[in-house]
Design a protein around this motif. Structure first.
Motif, PDB file in Angstrom:
ATOM      1  N   PRO A  92       0.795  -1.231   0.000  1.00  0.00           N
ATOM      2  CA  PRO A  92       0.000   0.000   0.000  1.00  0.00           C
ATOM      3  C   PRO A  92       0.828   1.283   0.000  1.00  0.00           C
ATOM      4  N   HIS A  93       2.104   1.190   0.380  1.00  0.00           N
ATOM      5  CA  HIS A  93       2.955   2.385   0.451  1.00  0.00           C
ATOM      6  C   HIS A  93       3.837   2.543  -0.786  1.00  0.00           C
ATOM      7  N   TYR A  94       3.695   1.651  -1.758  1.00  0.00           N
ATOM      8  CA  TYR A  94       4.477   1.763  -2.984  1.00  0.00           C
ATOM      9  C   TYR A  94       3.914   2.857  -3.885  1.00  0.00           C
ATOM     10  N   ARG A  95       4.774   3.767  -4.283  1.00  0.00           N
ATOM     11  CA  ARG A  95       4.438   4.758  -5.295  1.00  0.00           C
ATOM     12  C   ARG A  95       4.881   4.223  -6.665  1.00  0.00           C
ATOM     13  N   PRO A  96       4.406   4.807  -7.748  1.00  0.00           N
ATOM     14  CA  PRO A  96       4.870   4.364  -9.069  1.00  0.00           C
ATOM     15  C   PRO A  96       6.386   4.359  -9.209  1.00  0.00           C
ATOM     16  N   GLU A  97       7.047   5.370  -8.660  1.00  0.00           N
ATOM     17  CA  GLU A  97       8.511   5.424  -8.744  1.00  0.00           C
ATOM     18  C   GLU A  97       9.150   4.222  -8.057  1.00  0.00           C
ATOM     19  N   ASP A  98       8.564   3.768  -6.948  1.00  0.00           N
ATOM     20  CA  ASP A  98       9.088   2.589  -6.251  1.00  0.00           C
ATOM     21  C   ASP A  98       8.938   1.337  -7.109  1.00  0.00           C
ATOM     22  N   ILE A  99       7.798   1.238  -7.772  1.00  0.00           N
ATOM     23  CA  ILE A  99       7.566   0.108  -8.676  1.00  0.00           C
ATOM     24  C   ILE A  99       8.592   0.124  -9.810  1.00  0.00           C
ATOM     25  N   TYR A 100       8.799   1.288 -10.384  1.00  0.00           N
ATOM     26  CA  TYR A 100       9.761   1.429 -11.482  1.00  0.00           C
ATOM     27  C   TYR A 100      11.154   0.955 -11.063  1.00  0.00           C
ATOM     28  N   LEU A 101      11.618   1.434  -9.918  1.00  0.00           N
ATOM     29  CA  LEU A 101      12.959   1.078  -9.468  1.00  0.00           C
ATOM     30  C   LEU A 101      13.067  -0.409  -9.155  1.00  0.00           C
ATOM     31  N   GLY A 102      12.046  -0.978  -8.525  1.00  0.00           N
ATOM     32  CA  GLY A 102      12.062  -2.401  -8.233  1.00  0.00           C
ATOM     33  C   GLY A 102      12.147  -3.228  -9.505  1.00  0.00           C
ATOM     34  N   ASN A 103      11.327  -2.874 -10.499  1.00  0.00           N
ATOM     35  CA  ASN A 103      11.337  -3.630 -11.747  1.00  0.00           C
ATOM     36  C   ASN A 103      12.641  -3.447 -12.523  1.00  0.00           C
ATOM     37  N   LEU A 104      13.158  -2.223 -12.544  1.00  0.00           N
ATOM     38  CA  LEU A 104      14.394  -1.986 -13.284  1.00  0.00           C
ATOM     39  C   LEU A 104      15.576  -2.697 -12.627  1.00  0.00           C
ATOM     40  N   LEU A 105      15.760  -2.507 -11.320  1.00  0.00           N
ATOM     41  CA  LEU A 105      16.893  -3.148 -10.647  1.00  0.00           C
ATOM     42  C   LEU A 105      16.734  -4.658 -10.611  1.00  0.00           C
ATOM     43  N   GLY A 106      15.505  -5.120 -10.442  1.00  0.00           N
ATOM     44  CA  GLY A 106      15.277  -6.556 -10.436  1.00  0.00           C
ATOM     45  C   GLY A 106      15.560  -7.182 -11.787  1.00  0.00           C
ATOM     46  N   ARG A 107      15.176  -6.480 -12.849  1.00  0.00           N
ATOM     47  CA  ARG A 107      15.436  -7.024 -14.196  1.00  0.00           C
ATOM     48  C   ARG A 107      16.922  -6.985 -14.508  1.00  0.00           C
ATOM     49  N   LEU A 108      17.613  -5.939 -14.075  1.00  0.00           N
ATOM     50  CA  LEU A 108      19.055  -5.872 -14.284  1.00  0.00           C
ATOM     51  C   LEU A 108      19.771  -6.975 -13.512  1.00  0.00           C
ATOM     52  N   GLU A 109      19.295  -7.241 -12.299  1.00  0.00           N
ATOM     53  CA  GLU A 109      19.904  -8.306 -11.495  1.00  0.00           C
ATOM     54  C   GLU A 109      19.749  -9.652 -12.177  1.00  0.00           C
ATOM     55  N   ALA A 110      18.553  -9.923 -12.715  1.00  0.00           N
ATOM     56  CA  ALA A 110      18.327 -11.177 -13.424  1.00  0.00           C
ATOM     57  C   ALA A 110      19.219 -11.264 -14.657  1.00  0.00           C
ATOM     58  N   LEU A 111      19.328 -10.182 -15.392  1.00  0.00           N
ATOM     59  CA  LEU A 111      20.185 -10.143 -16.580  1.00  0.00           C
ATOM     60  C   LEU A 111      21.643 -10.380 -16.203  1.00  0.00           C
TER      61      LEU A 111
END
Length: 434
Positions: A92-111
């Motif tokens: 509930p406390h996630y803002r769009p910017e938090d989602i963006y960073l999680g997805n970007l860093l998470g995808r980079l980590e997987a890569l």
């Protein structure tokens, strides 16, 4: 543009191509055009693959990437605690910017660890802006990703409008594509599932759904899909722990796929991973990480857990099986078998180079056995996606990792403070019944 990967130990994952103790891979305009012991291509840029294992990139068929900022916090959580913590307390406390960073860093980590294709199972769509931010995070990572938009758990609200809106902005044939995350019969009604599948078919999207055995309530999710005419070749069933034998045959008959997350399934009490039972029933398993708050994010550990568990249960499987689940079978489950999953001429050049000279694996006598039994992310030296080098000499190319990591830490700390939880390892969420 032509690129030649020269002199590597080639593990192609294509029976027609085979493996080569010393081989070359020629890439033309992002597509594999030849695999052979030696290739003469004087006009090509040469990447020296001597002392490297050359194989297709891994395929992760299910990951909740938005949770990256809280990596490791749930190592000891049960599934009930995970639901309360991530979905009830933190989300509930996630803002769009938090989602963006999680997805970007998470995808980079997987890569970074060799996952060139990944399905992002997104279930934090609290607003259109949150969904757009998740998609943007995937787009800003130079990787092949599937944005799997899921509805809120337990909600009967239709998703067709939001799905169509996002789908309109995702062109066919790009690195980022789309899928639909079904809520499933355990979380909503069969009518909602049928409506969601109808929309997915209209938009040409595959679907993914979390299922498991009903336990005490005796529910049979696969049978419910089957009895209502909802089993599809284009649907991937996530986990599916403990489903009945006849349900396994239903999946096989329908041509459906399954995504197994062995580390999360074992530690959260879902039951034994279904790797062996699926294979025996004629269903080719695929692998996924699931969530990084609870488990590591690399395919090496995932393969090894599934391997040793199944060998301990019945002695079945070999290392080649595990590599197939993590590459060609994963690509097939994502509808991308024509584009990735093996080093086959005509497919996109999604390729990883692993260090065979690293002391932790040297000498490499059996490449497949070495990767499954002893592989780790530190071996990933070079990564190509559609022929583009996105990691070279152990480092991601063109990524300001320290700056992104600083932003992710700020995001994590703000969310934790807003949720009132400590980040010192002492906080443990209550279960839903507490």
């Amino acid at each position: 543009m032509r690129t030649l990967l020269s002199g590597g130990i080639v593990v192609s994952m294509d029976p027609a191509v085979g493996d080569l103790a010393r081989g070359d891979v020629l890439i033309t305009d992002g597509v594999i055009t030849e695999v052979a012991e030696r290739i003469d291509a004087p006009d090509a840029e040469v990447i020296d693959a001597t002392g490297r294992i050359v194989l297709p990139g891994f395929v992760d068929t299910h990951r909740h990437t938005w949770q990256t900022a809280f990596r490791g916090i749930g190592a000891d959580w049960t599934f009930a605690e995970y639901r309360v913590a991530m979905h009830g307390t933190l989300k509930p406390h996630y803002r769009p910017e938090d989602i963006y960073l999680g997805n970007l860093l998470g995808r980079l980590e997987a890569l970074h660890s060799g996952v060139t294709t990944m399905l992002d199972w997104f279930h934090a769509a609290q607003s259109p802006e949150h969904s757009d931010a998740a998609l943007a995070g995937l787009r800003d990572a130079p990787a092949r990703s599937i944005f799997c938009l899921g509805g809120e758990f337990g909600s009967p609200d239709p998703v067709d409008g939001e799905l169509r809106r996002i789908r309109d902005g995702v062109p066919d044939g790009g690195l980022v594509t789309m899928a639909l995350g079904l809520r499933g019969p355990l979380l909503t009604t069969v009518d909602v599932v049928a409506a969601d599948l109808k929309v997915a078919a209209e938009l040409g999207l595959r679907a993914s759904v979390h299922v498991g055995s009903g336990g005490a309530n005796g529910s049979r999710p696969i049978a419910e899909f089957h009895d209502n005419g909802l089993l599809r070749e284009t649907t991937t069933f996530v986990h599916a722990n403990g489903i009945d034998d006849d349900e396994l045959l239903m999946l096989a008959d329908a041509g459906s796929s399954v995504s197994i997350s062995p580390d999360v399934e074992l530690k959260m009490g879902f039951g034994w991973p279904m790797t062996g039972r699926m294979l025996a029933a004629g269903v080719r398993p695929t692998f996924s990480i699931d969530d990084c708050p609870s488990a590591g994010g690399d395919m090496f550990a995932t393969m090894r857990t599934a391997y040793v568990v199944q060998r301990g249960l019945d002695g079945s499987l070999n290392s080649r099986d595990l590599l197939e689940f993590a590459t060609v079978d994963g690509a097939r489950a994502c509808g991308l078998s024509a584009r990735t999953g093996s080093l086959t001429p005509g497919k996109d050049a999604d390729v990883i180079l692993l260090r065979a000279d690293d002391p932790t694996v040297f000498p490499v006598t059996d490449p497949a056995g070495t990767i499954v039994a002893a592989g780790h992310p530190g071996l990933v030296d070079t990564v190509l996606v559609a022929g583009r080098v996105v990691k070279r000499d152990g480092r991601l190319v063109g990524v300001d990792l320290p700056a992104l990591q600083a932003r992710l830490l700020e995001s994590r700390n703000r969310i934790a403070a807003a949720a009132g939880i400590a980040l010192d390892g002492t906080w443990r969420p209550p279960t839903e019944s507490e």
